[in-house]
Design a protein around this motif. Structure first.
Motif, PDB file in Angstrom:
ATOM      1  N   GLU A  10       0.864  -1.184   0.000  1.00 40.60           N
ATOM      2  CA  GLU A  10       0.000   0.000   0.000  1.00 40.60           C
ATOM      3  C   GLU A  10       0.901   1.235   0.000  1.00 40.60           C
ATOM      4  O   GLU A  10       1.495   1.567   1.023  1.00 40.60           O
ATOM      5  CB  GLU A  10      -0.868   0.017   1.264  1.00 40.60           C
ATOM      6  N   ILE A  13       0.578   3.823   2.867  1.00 37.83           N
ATOM      7  CA  ILE A  13       1.103   3.460   4.187  1.00 37.83           C
ATOM      8  C   ILE A  13       2.615   3.640   4.209  1.00 37.83           C
ATOM      9  O   ILE A  13       3.203   4.162   5.172  1.00 37.83           O
ATOM     10  CB  ILE A  13       0.689   2.010   4.526  1.00 37.83           C
ATOM     11  N   MET A  54       0.571  -9.240   4.267  1.00 38.71           N
ATOM     12  CA  MET A  54      -0.134  -9.621   3.042  1.00 38.71           C
ATOM     13  C   MET A  54       0.421  -8.838   1.877  1.00 38.71           C
ATOM     14  O   MET A  54       0.116  -7.666   1.695  1.00 38.71           O
ATOM     15  CB  MET A  54      -1.627  -9.336   3.201  1.00 38.71           C
ATOM     16  N   ALA A  83      -2.898  -6.258   8.902  1.00 36.56           N
ATOM     17  CA  ALA A  83      -4.313  -5.983   9.109  1.00 36.56           C
ATOM     18  C   ALA A  83      -5.004  -7.188   9.745  1.00 36.56           C
ATOM     19  O   ALA A  83      -6.177  -7.140  10.059  1.00 36.56           O
ATOM     20  CB  ALA A  83      -4.976  -5.659   7.782  1.00 36.56           C
ATOM     21  N   GLY A  85      -5.825  -9.136  12.647  1.00 35.86           N
ATOM     22  CA  GLY A  85      -5.780  -8.821  14.065  1.00 35.86           C
ATOM     23  C   GLY A  85      -5.907 -10.009  14.980  1.00 35.86           C
ATOM     24  O   GLY A  85      -5.877  -9.848  16.189  1.00 35.86           O
ATOM     25  N   ARG A  86      -6.079 -11.211  14.407  1.00 37.52           N
ATOM     26  CA  ARG A  86      -6.374 -12.335  15.295  1.00 37.52           C
ATOM     27  C   ARG A  86      -5.144 -12.779  16.083  1.00 37.52           C
ATOM     28  O   ARG A  86      -4.014 -12.706  15.594  1.00 37.52           O
ATOM     29  CB  ARG A  86      -6.950 -13.505  14.500  1.00 37.52           C
ATOM     30  N   LYS A 104      -2.674  -3.072  12.149  1.00 36.79           N
ATOM     31  CA  LYS A 104      -3.188  -1.911  11.449  1.00 36.79           C
ATOM     32  C   LYS A 104      -4.614  -1.656  11.898  1.00 36.79           C
ATOM     33  O   LYS A 104      -5.343  -2.632  12.115  1.00 36.79           O
ATOM     34  CB  LYS A 104      -3.200  -2.154   9.933  1.00 36.79           C
ATOM     35  N   PRO A 105      -5.155  -0.479  11.978  1.00 38.73           N
ATOM     36  CA  PRO A 105      -4.379   0.768  11.892  1.00 38.73           C
ATOM     37  C   PRO A 105      -3.628   1.039  13.195  1.00 38.73           C
ATOM     38  O   PRO A 105      -4.081   0.629  14.255  1.00 38.73           O
ATOM     39  CB  PRO A 105      -5.477   1.815  11.661  1.00 38.73           C
ATOM     40  N   PHE A 106      -2.514   1.666  13.046  1.00 43.24           N
ATOM     41  CA  PHE A 106      -1.649   1.834  14.229  1.00 43.24           C
ATOM     42  C   PHE A 106      -1.541   3.301  14.635  1.00 43.24           C
ATOM     43  O   PHE A 106      -1.860   4.206  13.855  1.00 43.24           O
ATOM     44  CB  PHE A 106      -0.257   1.284  13.946  1.00 43.24           C
ATOM     45  N   SER A 107      -1.101   3.490  15.833  1.00 39.13           N
ATOM     46  CA  SER A 107      -0.831   4.862  16.296  1.00 39.13           C
ATOM     47  C   SER A 107       0.582   5.220  15.865  1.00 39.13           C
ATOM     48  O   SER A 107       1.530   4.472  16.096  1.00 39.13           O
ATOM     49  CB  SER A 107      -0.966   4.907  17.815  1.00 39.13           C
ATOM     50  N   THR A 108       0.736   6.331  15.190  1.00 43.58           N
ATOM     51  CA  THR A 108       2.066   6.707  14.660  1.00 43.58           C
ATOM     52  C   THR A 108       3.083   6.895  15.792  1.00 43.58           C
ATOM     53  O   THR A 108       4.220   6.452  15.714  1.00 43.58           O
ATOM     54  CB  THR A 108       1.965   8.007  13.847  1.00 43.58           C
TER      55      THR A 108
ATOM     56  N   HIS C 687      -9.906  -6.898   6.999  1.00 36.21           N
ATOM     57  CA  HIS C 687      -8.616  -6.600   6.387  1.00 36.21           C
ATOM     58  C   HIS C 687      -8.738  -5.472   5.375  1.00 36.21           C
ATOM     59  O   HIS C 687      -7.960  -4.527   5.353  1.00 36.21           O
ATOM     60  CB  HIS C 687      -8.062  -7.859   5.720  1.00 36.21           C
ATOM     61  N   ARG C 690      -9.292  -2.253   7.189  1.00 36.01           N
ATOM     62  CA  ARG C 690      -8.141  -1.762   7.955  1.00 36.01           C
ATOM     63  C   ARG C 690      -7.109  -1.052   7.068  1.00 36.01           C
ATOM     64  O   ARG C 690      -6.465  -0.107   7.507  1.00 36.01           O
ATOM     65  CB  ARG C 690      -7.435  -2.928   8.656  1.00 36.01           C
ATOM     66  N   THR C 694      -5.765   2.498   7.930  1.00 31.90           N
ATOM     67  CA  THR C 694      -4.389   2.681   8.379  1.00 31.90           C
ATOM     68  C   THR C 694      -3.775   3.943   7.760  1.00 31.90           C
ATOM     69  O   THR C 694      -3.170   4.758   8.453  1.00 31.90           O
ATOM     70  CB  THR C 694      -3.549   1.442   7.988  1.00 31.90           C
ATOM     71  N   SER C 695      -3.952   4.046   6.440  1.00 33.67           N
ATOM     72  CA  SER C 695      -3.400   5.220   5.768  1.00 33.67           C
ATOM     73  C   SER C 695      -3.999   6.486   6.328  1.00 33.67           C
ATOM     74  O   SER C 695      -3.293   7.459   6.631  1.00 33.67           O
ATOM     75  CB  SER C 695      -3.702   5.176   4.259  1.00 33.67           C
ATOM     76  N   ARG C 697      -5.489   7.044   9.207  1.00 36.50           N
ATOM     77  CA  ARG C 697      -5.095   7.365  10.575  1.00 36.50           C
ATOM     78  C   ARG C 697      -3.655   7.880  10.645  1.00 36.50           C
ATOM     79  O   ARG C 697      -3.366   8.903  11.256  1.00 36.50           O
ATOM     80  CB  ARG C 697      -5.260   6.128  11.448  1.00 36.50           C
ATOM     81  N   GLU C 701      -2.718  11.653  11.700  1.00 34.99           N
ATOM     82  CA  GLU C 701      -1.909  11.880  12.906  1.00 34.99           C
ATOM     83  C   GLU C 701      -0.688  12.725  12.574  1.00 34.99           C
ATOM     84  O   GLU C 701      -0.308  13.636  13.320  1.00 34.99           O
ATOM     85  CB  GLU C 701      -1.488  10.544  13.518  1.00 34.99           C
TER      86      GLU C 701
END
Lengths: 125, 78, 904
Positions: A10, A13, A54, A83, A85-86, A104-108, C687, C690, C694-695, C697, C701
């Motif tokens: 991506e 990202i 992935m 992505a 999360g399990r 994902k999504p994460f805190s920067t 998925h 997310r 992700t992008s 968020r 930020e």
């Protein structure tokens, strides 16, 4: 200056992560699939790899395994980014030899802090 | 004695009587060259006894109020 | 004279009428409104006893012996007096055991022995063969009399000589097959057949009475007048006394005796009296009405015989044809034709019932057991085989009758042939009658008695018939084998005082009864044999005897419980006994001896399931039965029809339960699968959600934290965030869309539309995208409208989706997309070609799966949701069409879908 390789298919990202890492003062490289990631690791010998799971061609697990089996890269820190999360996936990632598993999504800020922490651990001794 | 059992005994008695009437020696008594109303005695006797048996058996089996008999049947001729 | 075509067409017309009656009877039975459930129809069906032999032969015999024909009808009259006692018992037992034939009945009495069933069948078939040939003879005789009376040319043009009988046999075989084997179920009653037989009995009675009235009151002026004239003829005057009967009173008695047995134990009589009986109480009416029928039909036999002898004095006329010859001689052709139909009725009725009864016995009691034992027949496949078998048997029996007729027929009078069969049927009397009233009669005894009686019968009656017809040396009969007269079939041990029939009856009965009694007395019957003996001897209903005494005897409580449990199941039995114990405030101890109240209670419990009679029998057997083991009783119960029925129901229930369980398991499996699918789906969705999140968020930020960002970069980041938000929205919409389409809950609007028009709309919608990417779109549409019924918006969505995919995956340099719409009479076909890299064969199926994205064929990742093609597929399938992808020669791929003209 620590080198960091960012691997994700991506582009947005990757863009965000690159911005963050550069701001921290790290040298960054990018790759958008597993094969390119392996090439980049061999070429640039990064201290840390942020690896999406992935991906086309070669997924993150595979890349992680290859890196871990290569003695030249045994000190490379691997942060998995996914992505998925399990809990099972998380354990699988850590078992493959990842040092950190980020969902994902994460805190920067969190990512930046963790990366900083990991790099200082390895460089301390 | 229940009526149904009595009826069975009457039928057996009728059977024995008919068997005797239609055989030697009683039958031989009718074997003569005479006529009753123009009909040979032998034939007249045989058919007379026959008719009597039919009548008697019909009367013996005529439906009676018999509590121990079989369950009431559906009306005849349906 | 009657034209031949008239005689033949009337005959066939009459047979057709009979079949119509039978058909009506069957229809009524199917509709549940039986016409034969009526004591009068029952009685008339019993009159199948009066065959062609009665119709033609009685007169012949009266002309020769005077009253000598009467024992054949007096015997049944006497026997009928005992029907209320004996026949009802037989009928009752037959219903309890689902008896299908006389062989079945005798076999059941003697421990359900296959050997006895087989032997009885063989005796019946061999013994009845002459009787059937007699009917063939009667019919062909009456045909020939009608055809050739008074010097009609020999060549009738229709039938060739004596082969009349063969044609008659074949036609009757077809008829019997049609009547008797329409159904596979052997235990089923032949209601239609019974109705037809009763009708025939009426016809033959009317016909015979008509000719009797004609002769007595038209030719002669009343019976007195007739007899007065007969007195003047010495040979007739002689017939008015018993001396005229050869063998005298002994013959009289023996004929009475064998007729008594024949009325019940000829296979066809057993069939109509017992197997076809609908209601035991009909016996009440038949007991007097059937003798009355016999009385009435015989009233004119002697007058006709005497008149015939006087009218044809000196002429060579077969006395067996007098009934027909008299009206013909007096020019009453129509009366003759009616008489002929009466005779046809008499003969066909007998042949139909007899052949059906014999074929049932042959298949059920002889062939099927043998085939099953030899493993030639599998139980599952029995239905069809059984039907064919029974049809074959009917044909076989009739052809056997024909064979006997060809071999023997010409050398005997009708009555003599019939008596041979009567003597054979008499062999069944000892085992049945002794079996019904003497518990001691055993299987081995019955087998020995039947075999001995049959052998003696065959030697003294069947063998001479072949010898007399020239098929065996006549010296065998006279003086006897090896010239020893003591071995002569007609005078064994030089017993010469009897005529051949009486002689045979005497010896065969002596051997039959003798062997049965003596062997039984020295036999030790065991198991089922003894149990069946008990059931058959005590077989009449408990209520009939009015016996309400309490039970006396000793039986353990546990045995009673076991008995009931066997019938209704352990749980229910235990509950019943517990309820009993509570109600009577007693403690039931398994080993205790049961008291009278408990015995009565048990009987009532049994009766609930098996009926009073059977319950009584079971109880009496378990309590009184001399050496009766409880195990033996269990076996018998297992075989009673009620228990079979009960267990069939149980089996049915358990099968249903099993089926329900399987269904449940399948549903469960399916649910599990669905659960896994749902899990995958949710996982994939999350998925897909997310990734853009992700992008968004991360970038937001960054923008939020970095106050001093370069404005250009900030703008760029915000732009990405907008795009990613759009992507997220699209995704959510498509997921909702997809789940709606896939569940089929929304079928969309059904309207008539023009697909060409729809395509134009889609092309317009994608033109901007094509321009942006520099892709050329060409299209090829039919000039006429392409009409079909469907959901316009959904179809636009499909085409747009295919087009935008094609545009996205086109060649980077020279992008070309070609769309083609082909309209066939029954389907419409749409093709979208691109000149991109193409899709690998193994991917072609999977790209239509949800969230499957083409990833490794292109650089980077396209911004699709992975649902587009899955949605297309769902829409097309909802319209009853098909969608797939192929290779485009020259690079790229072709996406094609078809829609049926009458799309849903």
């Amino acid at each position: 200056m620590p080198r960091i390789l960012l691997v994700d298919d991506e582009p947005n990202i990757v863009l965000a992560l690159e911005f963050l890492m550069k701001k921290e003062g790290y040298e960054t490289f990018t790759a958008d699939d597993g094969e390119k990631a392996l090439e980049a690791i061999r070429e640039h010998q990064p201290d840390l790899v942020i690896l999406d799971l992935m991906m086309p061609k070669l997924d993150g697990y595979e890349v992680c395994q290859r890196v871990r089996s290569d003695p030249a890269c045994k000190n490379t820190v691997i942060v998995m980014l996914t992505a998925k999360g399990r809990e099972v996936e998380r354990e699988k990632g850590l078992a493959m030899g990842a040092d950190l598993y980020i969902t994902k999504p994460f805190s920067t800020r969190e990512v930046v802090e963790k990366v900083r922490g990991l790099l200082s651990e390895t460089s301390a001794p | 004695m229940p009526e149904s059992k009595r009826r069975n005994e009457r039928l057996v008695a009728l059977f024995v009587a008919a068997l005797l009437a239609l055989n030697f020696p009683l039958l031989s008594l009718a074997s003569v060259m005479k006529q009753v109303w123009g009909i040979p005695v032998l034939y007249f006797y045989l058919f007379f006894v026959w008719a009597f048996i039919i009548l008697a058996s019909g009367l013996t089996l005529k439906r009676t109020r018999d509590p121990s008999g079989p369950a009431p049947e559906p009306p005849a001729g349906t | 004279m009657l034209p031949h075509w008239l005689i033949l067409s009337v005959s066939f017309g009459y047979l057709g009428l009979l079949f119509a009656v039978a058909y009506y009877g069957d229809k009524r039975a199917d509709a549940g409104r039986s016409i034969i459930s009526n004591p009068y129809i029952y009685t008339f069906s019993i009159a199948v006893y009066c065959t062609g032999w009665t119709f033609y032969g009685s007169v012949g015999r009266a002309a020769a012996t005077g009253a000598g024909f009467l024992p054949i009808y007096l015997g049944p009259t006497l026997a009928a007096l005992l029907w209320w006692l004996v026949l009802r018992k037989i009928i009752h037992l037959s219903k309890v055991f689902n008896i299908t034939s006389i062989a079945d009945f005798i076999a059941s009495r003697f421990g359900k022995s296959m050997k006895i069933g087989g032997l009885v069948t063989i005796i019946a078939v061999v013994g009845i063969m002459p009787y059937i040939s007699l009917q063939l003879k009667a019919i062909s005789l009456s045909f020939n009399t009608l055809f050739h009376f008074h010097g009609i040319p020999q060549d009738s043009g229709f039938f060739v000589g004596e082969d009349t009988a063969l044609y008659v046999a074949l036609i009757l075989a077809v008829f019997s097959i049609l009547f008797g084997t329409r159904h596979i179920d052997v235990t089923e009653r032949h209601e239609g057949m019974v109705a037809a037989i009763a009708f025939e009995s009426l016809v033959k009675f009317l016909a015979f009475t008509a000719v009797g009235l004609f002769v007595t009151f038209s030719i002669y002026k009343g019976p007195a007048n007739l007899y007065a004239e007969a007195m003047q003829v010495p040979e007739l005057a002689r017939l008015m006394q018993m001396d005229a009967l050869p063998g005298g009173y002994a013959t009289w008695f023996s004929l009475t005796f064998i007729s008594m047995t024949a009325i019940m134990f000829l296979p066809r009589q057993f069939q109509v009296l017992v197997v076809e009986n609908v209601n035991e109480d009909h016996v009440r009416t038949a007991t007097w009405l059937f003798p009355l029928y016999l009385f009435a039909i015989n009233l004119f036999v002697i007058p006709i015989a005497f008149a015939g002898v006087m009218q044809f004095a000196g002429a060579n006329v077969d006395p067996d044809t007098l009934v027909l010859a008299l009206p013909l001689m007096h020019g009453h052709n129509l009366l003759a034709l009616f008489v002929f139909l009466g005779g046809l009725s008499a003969a066909t009725g007998m042949v139909i019932v007899e052949s059906i009864a014999l074929s049932t016995m042959l298949s059920n009691d002889l062939l099927v057991p043998i085939m099953l034992r030899l493993k030639l027949l599998r139980t599952e496949a029995m239905g069809g085989v059984l039907l064919m078998l029974r049809r074959g048997c009917i044909l076989g029996v009739l052809l056997l009758g024909y064979l006997y007729f060809r071999l023997i027929g010409e050398s005997y009078a009708l009555v003599t042939i019939g008596l041979v069969s009567f003597a054979a049927a008499a062999q069944f009397a000892p085992p049945i009658l002794l079996g019904l009233y003497w518990k001691g009669a055993s299987r081995t005894g019955a087998l020995a008695g039947l075999a001995a009686g049959f052998v003696v019968w065959a030697y003294t009656l069947l063998l001479p018939s072949f010898a007399k017809s020239g098929w065996l040396p006549i010296s065998l009969v006279d003086p006897g084998p090896f010239g020893i007269s003591a071995l002569g079939p007609y005078h064994l041990l030089n017993l010469t005082m009897f005529d051949p029939i009486t002689h045979s009856v005497f010896w065969s009965m002596l051997f039959n009864v003798g062997f049965l009694v003596v062997v039984s007395l020295y036999d030790r019957p065991a198991g089922l044999d003894q149990l069946q003996a008990a059931v058959f001897v005590q077989g009449s209903r408990a209520s009939d005897t009015g016996d309400t005494r309490l039970w006396h005897g000793t039986t353990r409580v546990a045995d009673l419980m076991g008995l009931v449990a066997r019938l209704i199941g352990v749980d229910r039995a235990e509950r019943a006994f517990q309820a009993y114990a509570q109600q009577h405030r007693v403690q039931l101890n398994s080993d205790n001896v049961a008291d009278a109240t408990l015995l009565e209670f048990t009987e009532r419990e049994l009766a609930k399931t098996v009926g009073a009679a059977s319950a009584r029998v079971m109880m009496s057997s378990i309590i009184e039965g001399e050496a009766l083991s409880i195990e033996g009783l269990m076996r018998i119960m297992d075989e009673t029809s009620q228990v079979i029925e009960y267990s069939r129901q149980l089996e049915q229930k358990s099968r249903e339960l099993e089926a329900a369980t399987q269904e449940l398991q399948r549903t469960n499996e399916r649910l599990k699968e669905l659960d896994v699918l749902k899990d995958d789906f949710v996982n994939t969705i999350s998925h897909e959600l997310r990734t853009p999140l992700t992008s968004i968020r991360a970038l937001s930020e960054i923008v939020h934290d970095e106050v001093n960002m370069d404005p250009d970069e900030r703008q760029r980041f915000l732009g990405i965030m907008v795009k990613e938000t759009e992507r997220l929205t699209r995704l959510v919409n498509q997921v909702l869309d997809f789940s709606k389409i896939e569940s089929g809950a929304v079928r969309g609007i059904q309207e008539e539309l023009d697909l060409a028009d729809v395509t134009q709309e889609a092309l317009a919608a994608t033109s901007q995208l094509a321009r942006d990417r520099d892709v050329t779109i060409s299209s090829q549409l039919p000039s006429e409208p392409v009409r079909l019924i469907g959901d316009r918006d959904r179809l636009v969505q499909v085409i747009v989706n295919l087009l935008s995919n094609a545009i996205k995956y086109c060649d980077d340099q020279v992008g070309k997309v070609h769309l083609r719409l082909i309209s066939d009479p029954d389907e419409v076909r749409m093709e979208v070609r691109d000149n991109g890299p193409g899709i690998r064969p193994e991917e072609r199926e999977r790209i239509f799966e949800k969230f499957h994205q083409l990833s490794d064929t292109v650089k980077g990742k396209p911004h699709g949701t992975g649902l587009g093609l899955a949605i297309c597929k769902a829409i097309i399938q909802n319209h009853g069409g098909r969608i797939w992808v192929e290779d485009n020669f020259g690079g790229g791929s072709i996406f094609t879908f078809t829609l049926p003209r009458q799309a849903l």
